[in-house]
Design a protein around this motif. Structure first.
Motif, PDB file in Angstrom:
ATOM      1  N   ALA A  43       0.828  -1.203   0.000  1.00  0.00           N
ATOM      2  CA  ALA A  43       0.000   0.000   0.000  1.00  0.00           C
ATOM      3  C   ALA A  43       0.867   1.259   0.000  1.00  0.00           C
ATOM      4  O   ALA A  43       0.414   2.324  -0.371  1.00  0.00           O
ATOM      5  N   TYR A  44       2.128   1.138   0.418  1.00  0.00           N
ATOM      6  CA  TYR A  44       3.036   2.282   0.498  1.00  0.00           C
ATOM      7  C   TYR A  44       4.122   2.133  -0.566  1.00  0.00           C
ATOM      8  O   TYR A  44       5.225   1.692  -0.281  1.00  0.00           O
ATOM      9  N   GLU A  45       3.811   2.498  -1.787  1.00  0.00           N
ATOM     10  CA  GLU A  45       4.770   2.314  -2.869  1.00  0.00           C
ATOM     11  C   GLU A  45       5.771   3.448  -2.985  1.00  0.00           C
ATOM     12  O   GLU A  45       6.668   3.389  -3.810  1.00  0.00           O
ATOM     13  N   ASN A  46       5.635   4.502  -2.200  1.00  0.00           N
ATOM     14  CA  ASN A  46       6.530   5.651  -2.308  1.00  0.00           C
ATOM     15  C   ASN A  46       7.247   5.932  -0.998  1.00  0.00           C
ATOM     16  O   ASN A  46       7.399   7.091  -0.612  1.00  0.00           O
ATOM     17  N   GLY A  47       7.710   4.902  -0.332  1.00  0.00           N
ATOM     18  CA  GLY A  47       8.436   5.085   0.910  1.00  0.00           C
ATOM     19  C   GLY A  47       9.812   5.686   0.673  1.00  0.00           C
ATOM     20  O   GLY A  47      10.253   5.884  -0.468  1.00  0.00           O
ATOM     21  N   LEU A  48      10.500   5.967   1.737  1.00  0.00           N
ATOM     22  CA  LEU A  48      11.805   6.611   1.688  1.00  0.00           C
ATOM     23  C   LEU A  48      12.806   5.856   0.810  1.00  0.00           C
ATOM     24  O   LEU A  48      13.550   6.457   0.035  1.00  0.00           O
ATOM     25  N   PHE A  49      12.819   4.535   0.903  1.00  0.00           N
ATOM     26  CA  PHE A  49      13.799   3.743   0.172  1.00  0.00           C
ATOM     27  C   PHE A  49      13.273   3.195  -1.150  1.00  0.00           C
ATOM     28  O   PHE A  49      13.997   2.483  -1.853  1.00  0.00           O
ATOM     29  N   ALA A  50      12.039   3.509  -1.512  1.00  0.00           N
ATOM     30  CA  ALA A  50      11.435   2.970  -2.726  1.00  0.00           C
ATOM     31  C   ALA A  50      12.230   3.287  -3.991  1.00  0.00           C
ATOM     32  O   ALA A  50      12.421   2.397  -4.834  1.00  0.00           O
ATOM     33  N   PRO A  51      12.733   4.519  -4.180  1.00  0.00           N
ATOM     34  CA  PRO A  51      13.510   4.779  -5.399  1.00  0.00           C
ATOM     35  C   PRO A  51      14.759   3.910  -5.507  1.00  0.00           C
ATOM     36  O   PRO A  51      15.081   3.399  -6.588  1.00  0.00           O
ATOM     37  N   ILE A  52      15.448   3.701  -4.402  1.00  0.00           N
ATOM     38  CA  ILE A  52      16.653   2.868  -4.399  1.00  0.00           C
ATOM     39  C   ILE A  52      16.283   1.425  -4.719  1.00  0.00           C
ATOM     40  O   ILE A  52      16.975   0.746  -5.487  1.00  0.00           O
ATOM     41  N   VAL A  53      15.195   0.955  -4.137  1.00  0.00           N
ATOM     42  CA  VAL A  53      14.739  -0.415  -4.372  1.00  0.00           C
ATOM     43  C   VAL A  53      14.386  -0.603  -5.840  1.00  0.00           C
ATOM     44  O   VAL A  53      14.769  -1.596  -6.464  1.00  0.00           O
ATOM     45  N   ARG A  54      13.685   0.356  -6.434  1.00  0.00           N
ATOM     46  CA  ARG A  54      13.298   0.244  -7.847  1.00  0.00           C
ATOM     47  C   ARG A  54      14.517   0.233  -8.764  1.00  0.00           C
ATOM     48  O   ARG A  54      14.573  -0.540  -9.720  1.00  0.00           O
ATOM     49  N   LYS A 102       7.173  -6.368   8.645  1.00  0.00           N
ATOM     50  CA  LYS A 102       6.695  -6.307   7.266  1.00  0.00           C
ATOM     51  C   LYS A 102       5.994  -4.978   7.000  1.00  0.00           C
ATOM     52  O   LYS A 102       6.216  -4.340   5.975  1.00  0.00           O
ATOM     53  N   ALA A 103       5.145  -4.554   7.926  1.00  0.00           N
ATOM     54  CA  ALA A 103       4.437  -3.283   7.757  1.00  0.00           C
ATOM     55  C   ALA A 103       5.413  -2.115   7.712  1.00  0.00           C
ATOM     56  O   ALA A 103       5.289  -1.215   6.866  1.00  0.00           O
ATOM     57  N   ASN A 104       6.390  -2.130   8.598  1.00  0.00           N
ATOM     58  CA  ASN A 104       7.387  -1.044   8.617  1.00  0.00           C
ATOM     59  C   ASN A 104       8.240  -1.060   7.350  1.00  0.00           C
ATOM     60  O   ASN A 104       8.568  -0.003   6.811  1.00  0.00           O
ATOM     61  N   GLY A 105       8.598  -2.254   6.875  1.00  0.00           N
ATOM     62  CA  GLY A 105       9.360  -2.355   5.630  1.00  0.00           C
ATOM     63  C   GLY A 105       8.574  -1.806   4.457  1.00  0.00           C
ATOM     64  O   GLY A 105       9.117  -1.138   3.575  1.00  0.00           O
ATOM     65  N   GLY A 106       7.272  -2.055   4.447  1.00  0.00           N
ATOM     66  CA  GLY A 106       6.422  -1.522   3.396  1.00  0.00           C
ATOM     67  C   GLY A 106       6.341  -0.008   3.452  1.00  0.00           C
ATOM     68  O   GLY A 106       6.457   0.666   2.433  1.00  0.00           O
ATOM     69  N   LYS A 107       6.158   0.524   4.653  1.00  0.00           N
ATOM     70  CA  LYS A 107       6.061   1.979   4.813  1.00  0.00           C
ATOM     71  C   LYS A 107       7.366   2.686   4.425  1.00  0.00           C
ATOM     72  O   LYS A 107       7.341   3.785   3.900  1.00  0.00           O
ATOM     73  N   LEU A 108       8.495   2.020   4.678  1.00  0.00           N
ATOM     74  CA  LEU A 108       9.789   2.607   4.322  1.00  0.00           C
ATOM     75  C   LEU A 108      10.128   2.450   2.851  1.00  0.00           C
ATOM     76  O   LEU A 108      11.067   3.053   2.367  1.00  0.00           O
ATOM     77  N   GLY A 109       9.392   1.613   2.147  1.00  0.00           N
ATOM     78  CA  GLY A 109       9.629   1.454   0.718  1.00  0.00           C
ATOM     79  C   GLY A 109      10.480   0.250   0.357  1.00  0.00           C
ATOM     80  O   GLY A 109      10.869   0.095  -0.799  1.00  0.00           O
ATOM     81  N   PHE A 110      10.794  -0.609   1.305  1.00  0.00           N
ATOM     82  CA  PHE A 110      11.601  -1.785   1.007  1.00  0.00           C
ATOM     83  C   PHE A 110      10.829  -2.826   0.205  1.00  0.00           C
ATOM     84  O   PHE A 110      11.426  -3.689  -0.412  1.00  0.00           O
ATOM     85  N   LEU A 111       9.506  -2.745   0.203  1.00  0.00           N
ATOM     86  CA  LEU A 111       8.694  -3.708  -0.528  1.00  0.00           C
ATOM     87  C   LEU A 111       8.131  -3.121  -1.819  1.00  0.00           C
ATOM     88  O   LEU A 111       7.181  -3.638  -2.384  1.00  0.00           O
ATOM     89  N   ALA A 112       8.754  -2.035  -2.281  1.00  0.00           N
ATOM     90  CA  ALA A 112       8.267  -1.372  -3.513  1.00  0.00           C
ATOM     91  C   ALA A 112       8.525  -2.227  -4.732  1.00  0.00           C
ATOM     92  O   ALA A 112       9.409  -3.024  -4.784  1.00  0.00           O
TER      93      ALA A 112
END
Length: 112
Positions: A43-54, A102-112
């Motif tokens: 649900a959180y595809e734009n977390g802090l680390f999402a750009p790095i993950v992508r 898992k929820a925190n990882g999603g919010k931070l963008g690790f699951l983007a």
């Protein structure tokens, strides 16, 4: 940060030692015409680390990326399990901590 972690650990311990059962007045909800929508993915595809993950996913490829992410998640779950064993937290508390991770990882963008 450490204080918040200690407080959340206390909450997990209290929740895991609670023996209250739901009252008999709670029944399974009957199916209605408006069923809730099922959501998959993060649900959180734009977390802090999402750009790095992508970028990492695009550079190394989806298959290899998912293998590495799966290993990282497994290692983190193992560390949580060892933590729970060390401090005597039962399996429900362990499951709660893993869900929180898992929820925190999603919010931070690790699951983007």
């Amino acid at each position: 940060s450490a204080l918040a972690f200690t407080a959340s650990l206390a909450d997990v311990r209290m929740a895991s030692t609670s023996t209250s059962k739901p009252s008999s007045s709670h029944t399974r909800a009957s199916k209605s015409k408006s069923m809730p929508s099922v959501r998959c993915g993060n649900a959180y595809e734009n977390g802090l680390f999402a750009p790095i993950v992508r970028v990492a996913r695009d550079v190394i490829g989806v298959k290899r990326f998912n293998q590495i992410r799966g290993k990282a998640i497994a290692l983190h779950s193992q560390v949580i399990g060892e933590f729970c064993d060390e401090f005597g937290i039962d399996s429900k508390g362990k499951q709660s901590l893993i869900r929180t991770a898992k929820a925190n990882g999603g919010k931070l963008g690790f699951l983007a």
